[in-house]
Design a protein around this motif. Structure first.
Motif, PDB file in Angstrom:
ATOM      1  N   TRP A  26      26.679  31.856  12.105  1.00 50.08           N
ATOM      2  CA  TRP A  26      25.774  31.670  13.145  1.00 50.08           C
ATOM      3  C   TRP A  26      25.642  30.263  13.549  1.00 50.08           C
ATOM      4  O   TRP A  26      25.619  29.489  12.899  1.00 50.08           O
ATOM      5  N   LYS A  27      25.714  30.004  14.846  1.00 47.22           N
ATOM      6  CA  LYS A  27      25.822  28.763  15.496  1.00 47.22           C
ATOM      7  C   LYS A  27      24.379  28.219  15.750  1.00 47.22           C
ATOM      8  O   LYS A  27      23.822  28.941  16.535  1.00 47.22           O
ATOM      9  N   TRP A  28      23.927  26.991  14.992  1.00 48.29           N
ATOM     10  CA  TRP A  28      22.673  26.396  15.090  1.00 48.29           C
ATOM     11  C   TRP A  28      22.802  25.273  15.994  1.00 48.29           C
ATOM     12  O   TRP A  28      23.504  24.427  15.514  1.00 48.29           O
ATOM     13  N   THR A  29      22.089  25.266  16.956  1.00 44.72           N
ATOM     14  CA  THR A  29      22.269  23.913  17.926  1.00 44.72           C
ATOM     15  C   THR A  29      20.849  23.413  17.607  1.00 44.72           C
ATOM     16  O   THR A  29      19.694  23.774  17.876  1.00 44.72           O
ATOM     17  N   VAL A  30      20.841  22.064  17.087  1.00 42.11           N
ATOM     18  CA  VAL A  30      19.653  21.520  16.786  1.00 42.11           C
ATOM     19  C   VAL A  30      19.367  20.183  17.367  1.00 42.11           C
ATOM     20  O   VAL A  30      20.288  19.408  17.629  1.00 42.11           O
ATOM     21  N   THR A  31      18.250  20.189  18.100  1.00 40.46           N
ATOM     22  CA  THR A  31      18.059  18.799  19.076  1.00 40.46           C
ATOM     23  C   THR A  31      16.782  17.871  18.381  1.00 40.46           C
ATOM     24  O   THR A  31      16.886  16.919  18.781  1.00 40.46           O
TER      25      THR A  31
END
Ligand code: MTE
Length: 352
Positions: free
Chosen positions: A304-309
């Motif tokens: 699962w691709k997790w984009t963290v800002t």
């Protein structure tokens, strides 16, 4: 034969007998490479002399038979991908702690096994009508701390499970003769069951009319719950619904941007249909993507691709659901021997 073999690539839980786990972070293919496959032994390695080795079928049969290695190689072979998981896998996560090898995430690995259907061997020996169970004796033996005597590693299956077409006597692992540590020359493979059933260094199969009472059947490998009553004691059989995060690892520090959460899911009965990830301690969940097809007895990798800002501390959880509608729970099913841990896994990571 070498008595002590040691794999530096594995996570060592005990040297003698050798007990080592797969480093889950090294998960990079469905099939576990031989040097990374977990190892679970109760006793020191046996001496296997191929000049005398054979597999006998005896007991409640009309025609006792002794198969030599070459007899087995000449019989019809079947190939099955099967994940083995020790029922003590993840024991170290139980609270309160339980006795025994403190396995982390990796008392589990996957291989493709080739061998002879056990039913073909049993039919050749002509099992009698009054047969109830079949016992499988490994060549390794030793003492136990809880009772006097010398024991071999022996387990039984019901006649029905022994005759199941997918129960095999494996001679090959990933296309090569079984490695010695994984049971050369022959081992039982009971697909979908926890690993204790898959007896290594198999040399004797006895068909019996009663319920087998050996210590690896009735003392070990039972879910004992307190208070200890017969009804609180249930034999260990199939692999429970479970999922594991291979990466990132607990307490890892990550950078902002794209990060991958990835791992495996498994069940020994109903197929796993969904893996979900939470990065907010279970408030919201996101469906993971499968990396490979469903196979009846195989673990299945997901990511699962997790984009963290935002920088911060994140509590990541994973849970699997199966086709029968079961979902992993937050609470572990605590039992005296620390078997079958399958609570939702929780790790904490930091994003800078
Ligand atoms: N077979 C023998 N003869 N002796 C053992 O100690 N351990 C069992 C099973 N078969 C064992 C055995 C257990 S508890 C497990 S989990 C699996 O083997 C592990 O198989 P592996 O070492 O090939 O990974």
């Amino acid at each position: 034969m070498v008595k002590l073999l040691y794999s530096p690539h594995l996570i060592t839980r005990r040297i003698m007998p050798e007990n080592q786990e797969f480093p889950m972070l090294a998960l990079s293919s469905r099939v576990t490479p031989e040097h990374l496959f977990y190892i679970r032994n109760h006793f020191p390695y046996p001496n296997v002399d191929m000049r005398t080795w054979g597999l006998s079928i005896e007991g409640c049969v009309n025609k006792p038979i002794h198969f030599r290695y070459h007899d087995l190689l000449k019989m019809p072979q079947v190939t099955l991908p099967v994940t083995l998981e020790c029922v003590g896998d993840k024991r170290s996560f139980f609270q309160p702690k339980t006795r025994g090898e403190q396995w982390g995430l990796g008392a589990i690995s996957h291989a493709v096994w080739t061998g002879v259907r056990l039913q073909d061997l049993l039919y050749a020996a002509e099992v009698r009508r009054n047969a109830r169970e079949v016992t499988f004796e490994g060549m390794d033996k030793g003492v136990r701390t809880d009772m006097p005597g010398v024991f071999s590693y022996t387990r039984s299956l019901s006649l029905e499970q022994a005759l199941h077409p997918d129960t095999i006597v494996a001679l090959y692992m990933n296309g090569k003769p079984l490695p010695f540590r994984h049971g050369y020359p022959a081992r039982l493979i009971v697909p979908g069951w926890y690993g204790m059933a898959s007896v290594k260094w198999l040399h004797r199969i006895v068909v019996i009319e009663e319920h087998f009472q050996g210590p690896f059947q009735v003392v070990d490998y039972v879910f004992d719950r307190k208070p200890l009553t017969p009804s609180a004691s249930e034999p260990v059989t199939t692999i429970r619904l479970n999922s594991t995060i291979a990466g990132p690892t607990d307490q890892e520090v990550l950078a902002k941007g794209e990060n991958w959460v990835w791992g495996i899911a498994i069940s020994g009965s109903d197929p796993v249909v969904l893996v979900e990830i939470s990065t907010d301690n279970g408030n919201t969940w996101h469906a993971a993507t499968w990396l490979e097809q469903q196979e009846t007895y195989s673990w299945r990798r997901w990511c699962w691709k997790w984009t963290v800002t935002e920088s911060g501390t994140y509590d990541i959880k994973v849970r699997a659901k199966d086709a029968a509608g079961n979902t992993q729970s937050e609470m572990a099913d605590w039992n005296v021997k620390g078997y079958g841990y399958n609570a939702i896994q929780h790790i904490r990571v930091y994003v800078d």
